[in-house]
Design a protein around this motif. Structure first.
Motif, mmCIF file in Angstrom:
data_model
loop_
_atom_site.group_PDB
_atom_site.id
_atom_site.type_symbol
_atom_site.label_atom_id
_atom_site.label_comp_id
_atom_site.label_asym_id
_atom_site.label_seq_id
_atom_site.Cartn_x
_atom_site.Cartn_y
_atom_site.Cartn_z
ATOM 1 N N ALA A 190 -0.451 -4.647 5.509
ATOM 2 C CA ALA A 190 -0.705 -2.980 5.665
ATOM 3 C C ALA A 190 0.061 -2.198 4.948
ATOM 4 O O ALA A 190 -0.340 -1.474 3.973
ATOM 5 C CB ALA A 190 -0.540 -2.679 6.992
ATOM 6 N N MET A 191 1.450 -2.604 4.584
ATOM 7 C CA MET A 191 2.463 -1.885 3.924
ATOM 8 C C MET A 191 2.035 -2.085 2.419
ATOM 9 O O MET A 191 1.764 -1.167 1.657
ATOM 10 C CB MET A 191 3.795 -2.547 3.965
ATOM 11 C CG MET A 191 4.914 -1.767 3.445
ATOM 12 S SD MET A 191 4.982 -2.518 1.500
ATOM 13 C CE MET A 191 5.391 -4.390 2.080
ATOM 14 N N MET A 192 1.592 -3.436 2.001
ATOM 15 C CA MET A 192 1.114 -3.579 0.617
ATOM 16 C C MET A 192 -0.509 -2.900 0.263
ATOM 17 O O MET A 192 -0.399 -2.520 -0.803
ATOM 18 C CB MET A 192 0.960 -5.174 0.295
ATOM 19 C CG MET A 192 2.262 -5.915 0.464
ATOM 20 S SD MET A 192 1.782 -7.548 0.332
ATOM 21 C CE MET A 192 1.115 -8.271 -1.102
ATOM 22 N N ASN A 193 -1.058 -2.697 1.334
ATOM 23 C CA ASN A 193 -2.238 -1.906 1.085
ATOM 24 C C ASN A 193 -2.062 -0.544 0.913
ATOM 25 O O ASN A 193 -2.665 0.287 0.042
ATOM 26 C CB ASN A 193 -3.320 -1.983 2.327
ATOM 27 C CG ASN A 193 -4.166 -3.298 2.205
ATOM 28 O OD1 ASN A 193 -4.404 -3.970 1.033
ATOM 29 N ND2 ASN A 193 -4.199 -3.835 3.541
ATOM 30 N N LEU A 194 -1.170 -0.007 1.440
ATOM 31 C CA LEU A 194 -0.751 1.563 1.401
ATOM 32 C C LEU A 194 -0.169 1.701 -0.158
ATOM 33 O O LEU A 194 -0.208 2.831 -0.750
ATOM 34 C CB LEU A 194 0.228 1.997 2.490
ATOM 35 C CG LEU A 194 -0.111 1.999 3.865
ATOM 36 C CD1 LEU A 194 0.775 2.185 4.925
ATOM 37 C CD2 LEU A 194 -1.175 3.022 3.891
ATOM 38 N N THR A 195 0.796 0.572 -0.332
ATOM 39 C CA THR A 195 1.410 0.697 -1.830
ATOM 40 C C THR A 195 0.764 0.733 -2.927
ATOM 41 O O THR A 195 0.612 1.392 -3.871
ATOM 42 C CB THR A 195 2.438 -0.419 -1.961
ATOM 43 O OG1 THR A 195 3.188 -0.465 -0.822
ATOM 44 C CG2 THR A 195 3.301 -0.280 -3.307
ATOM 45 N N PHE A 196 -0.609 0.009 -2.363
ATOM 46 C CA PHE A 196 -1.694 -0.006 -3.433
ATOM 47 C C PHE A 196 -2.220 1.157 -3.846
ATOM 48 O O PHE A 196 -2.865 1.568 -4.880
ATOM 49 C CB PHE A 196 -2.631 -0.982 -2.948
ATOM 50 C CG PHE A 196 -3.990 -1.029 -3.701
ATOM 51 C CD1 PHE A 196 -4.090 -1.736 -5.062
ATOM 52 C CD2 PHE A 196 -5.305 -0.674 -3.488
ATOM 53 C CE1 PHE A 196 -5.118 -1.731 -5.878
ATOM 54 C CE2 PHE A 196 -6.312 -0.432 -4.116
ATOM 55 C CZ PHE A 196 -6.493 -1.321 -5.303
ATOM 56 N N LEU A 197 -2.374 2.132 -2.924
ATOM 57 C CA LEU A 197 -3.096 3.242 -2.741
ATOM 58 C C LEU A 197 -2.260 4.495 -3.928
ATOM 59 O O LEU A 197 -3.001 5.405 -4.509
ATOM 60 C CB LEU A 197 -3.092 4.153 -1.861
ATOM 61 C CG LEU A 197 -4.157 3.752 -0.783
ATOM 62 C CD1 LEU A 197 -4.076 4.368 0.650
ATOM 63 C CD2 LEU A 197 -5.586 3.586 -1.262
ATOM 64 N N ILE A 198 -0.903 4.060 -4.208
ATOM 65 C CA ILE A 198 -0.145 5.072 -4.920
ATOM 66 C C ILE A 198 -0.750 4.980 -6.573
ATOM 67 O O ILE A 198 -0.695 6.363 -7.110
ATOM 68 C CB ILE A 198 1.397 4.690 -5.093
ATOM 69 C CG1 ILE A 198 1.747 4.510 -3.594
ATOM 70 C CG2 ILE A 198 2.116 5.325 -5.790
ATOM 71 C CD1 ILE A 198 3.513 4.337 -3.458
ATOM 72 N N ASP A 199 -1.053 3.879 -6.979
ATOM 73 C CA ASP A 199 -1.523 3.767 -8.228
ATOM 74 C C ASP A 199 -3.019 3.888 -8.556
ATOM 75 O O ASP A 199 -3.908 3.951 -9.445
ATOM 76 C CB ASP A 199 -1.137 2.458 -8.803
ATOM 77 C CG ASP A 199 0.131 2.416 -8.974
ATOM 78 O OD1 ASP A 199 0.852 3.529 -9.269
ATOM 79 O OD2 ASP A 199 0.908 1.353 -9.127
ATOM 80 N N HIS A 200 -3.931 3.892 -7.052
ATOM 81 C CA HIS A 200 -5.169 3.541 -7.318
ATOM 82 C C HIS A 200 -5.684 4.605 -6.186
ATOM 83 O O HIS A 200 -6.458 4.400 -5.137
ATOM 84 C CB HIS A 200 -5.792 2.064 -6.882
ATOM 85 C CG HIS A 200 -5.282 0.979 -7.941
ATOM 86 N ND1 HIS A 200 -4.074 0.454 -7.579
ATOM 87 C CD2 HIS A 200 -5.794 0.811 -9.029
ATOM 88 C CE1 HIS A 200 -3.675 -0.415 -8.634
ATOM 89 N NE2 HIS A 200 -4.998 -0.080 -9.482
#
Length: 441
Positions: free
Chosen positions: A424-434
């Motif tokens: 879930a943390m990696m999915n949230l990090t993904f949103l920063i650039d996308h």
């Protein structure tokens, strides 16, 4: 543009100044309640005497309102404002009130005026959970205080601070300086709030900085934050700073046990011969104070840990993404509710928001319906229907609540057990650039 940051200090007054602070806290409550009573009476008179023409003008936008001289005179006499209420209260002051700083009365009226403005604005905009109508303040409230906007002197004395309050002109008694916990900042400050809580005294000083007190250094790092009741997950791993166990940075287990024990003692002292006692005994009051102190201790430990963690995030990362949680929806049972309340999700978000804004760190709020838990961080596949992970795991595949297994055969993590919170943390990090994916998928 000046930057405002509020710093809270603990005060250590002697017996003389403690009496003065108590008296001024009581006087502020007296002024506020007196002003509210007068405001309500004045408004009732205004509604009885006001003409339809004046009401029609008030319904227009402010820049289009046009009143005659007679109407302006009527409004100045009857329409309640902070200035009018202050003028009336000052004119009817009693002799004992002149022994106390007049600025307390001014600030009480100003606060009441702001409360009514907020109430009127929210009512006009039909805000569902807006500010309610100002109510009378109780002497039983755990926090009592007052404000001063002039005459306060903050100085340094050794390795702590020295506070000097303005002495009212007719006052002839003893007057001392008050020591406070830290050295004051070398910056201009605005209206200071003084308050008493659980027998301790504090002051909140809003400093005005021309340049930010902290300038963020570019690190090139970014992270998402997945929040849980027992721990938070970021790019560095799990943080058990509010955990009750021994592996946490803040061990609240013993404090919560003491709170539970003290609640049981208080409940027993509340009854006499099997019935709720109407009169509270001295032993009941002592037990109540002990319970209050335990709650205060737990609050301070949690608050300190939350400040440390959010400050660490702001200094280490250039961009942070957090979830927009439906906290009310998470309060399922009284057992789960207690854990959610103690996790301080709302306080975490508010602290992080103002610190990121002050330091210039990018903060992304994930859509409430973005499936950070159900989405695979490796391939983007989203679990649906009976594939979803619940609080008890997934019954179809027999996985636990903290396990994420992707069943997409093209995924590099196919059939591998991954920690659900880290996914879930990696999915949230993904949103920063996308940011285009920041929606329900």
């Amino acid at each position: 543009m000046a930057i405002k940051r509020t710093h809270v200090y603990r005060l250590y007054p002697d017996a003389t100044m403690a009496h003065v602070l108590d008296q001024w806290c009581d006087y502020r409550r007296y002024c506020y309640n007196k002003a509210l009573e007068l405001w309500n009476t004045t408004y009732s008179e205004y509604r009885m005497l006001v003409s339809p023409e004046i009401l029609a003008e008030f319904k227009k936008p402010k820049e289009e309102q046009q009143f005659t001289e007679e109407q302006k005179l009527f409004i100045s006499r009857y329409y309640p404002t902070a200035a009018l209420i202050q003028k009336k209260l000052t004119a009817s002051k009693q002799s004992w009130e002149r022994q106390i700083s007049s600025r307390i009365l001014q600030q009480a009226c100003a606060d009441l005026g702001k409360s009514f403005k907020k109430f009127a604005k929210d009512k006009a905009l039909k805000v569902k959970r807006g500010a309610g109508r100002p109510d009378f303040q109780s002497k039983k409230a755990k926090r009592q205080g007052f404000k001063l906007n002039q005459g306060v002197v903050l100085a340094r004395e050794g390795n702590h601070g020295k506070l000097t309050l303005p002495v009212p002109a007719p006052y002839k008694g003893e007057w001392h300086s008050i020591r406070f916990s830290e050295i004051p900042k070398n910056a201009e400050f605005g209206t200071i709030s003084f308050y008493r809580e659980h027998g301790h005294y504090y002051m909140a000083v809003p400093y005005k900085y021309e340049t930010p007190p902290y300038i963020h250094k570019h690190t090139g790092k970014k992270t998402g934050i997945d929040v849980n009741v027992s721990h938070f997950n970021d790019a560095e791993g799990e943080h058990y700073f509010l955990h009750k166990g021994n592996n946490g940075a803040v061990n609240l287990g013993r404090v919560y046990e003491n709170i539970k024990h003290q609640q049981q003692i208080l409940a027993r002292k509340l009854e006499e011969n099997g019935q709720i006692a109407g009169k509270r005994s001295k032993s009941y009051q002592k037990a109540r104070i002990k319970l209050q102190k335990l709650y205060e201790r737990a609050h301070r430990m949690q608050d300190d840990a939350m400040h440390r963690y959010t400050t660490h995030l702001v200094r280490e990362y250039d961009a942070i993404c957090i979830e927009d949680l439906d906290v009310k929806g998470m309060l399922m049972s009284h057992v789960a509710s207690k854990g959610v309340h103690r996790a301080l999700f709302g306080r975490f978000r508010s602290y992080l928001e103002y610190k990121c804004k002050s330091a210039g760190v990018k903060l992304v709020i994930a859509n409430r319906f973005y499936p950070s838990t159900q989405r695979c961080a490796a391939c983007g596949n989203v679990k649906k229907d009976d594939e979803k992970i619940t609080l008890s795991g997934n019954k179809k595949h027999g996985t636990k609540h903290n396990e994420y297994v992707c069943y997409n055969k093209k995924c590099p993590n196919y059939n591998k057990v991954v920690d659900r919170d880290m996914n879930a943390m990696m999915n949230l990090t993904f949103l920063i650039d996308h940011p285009r994916y920041n929606k329900a998928l």
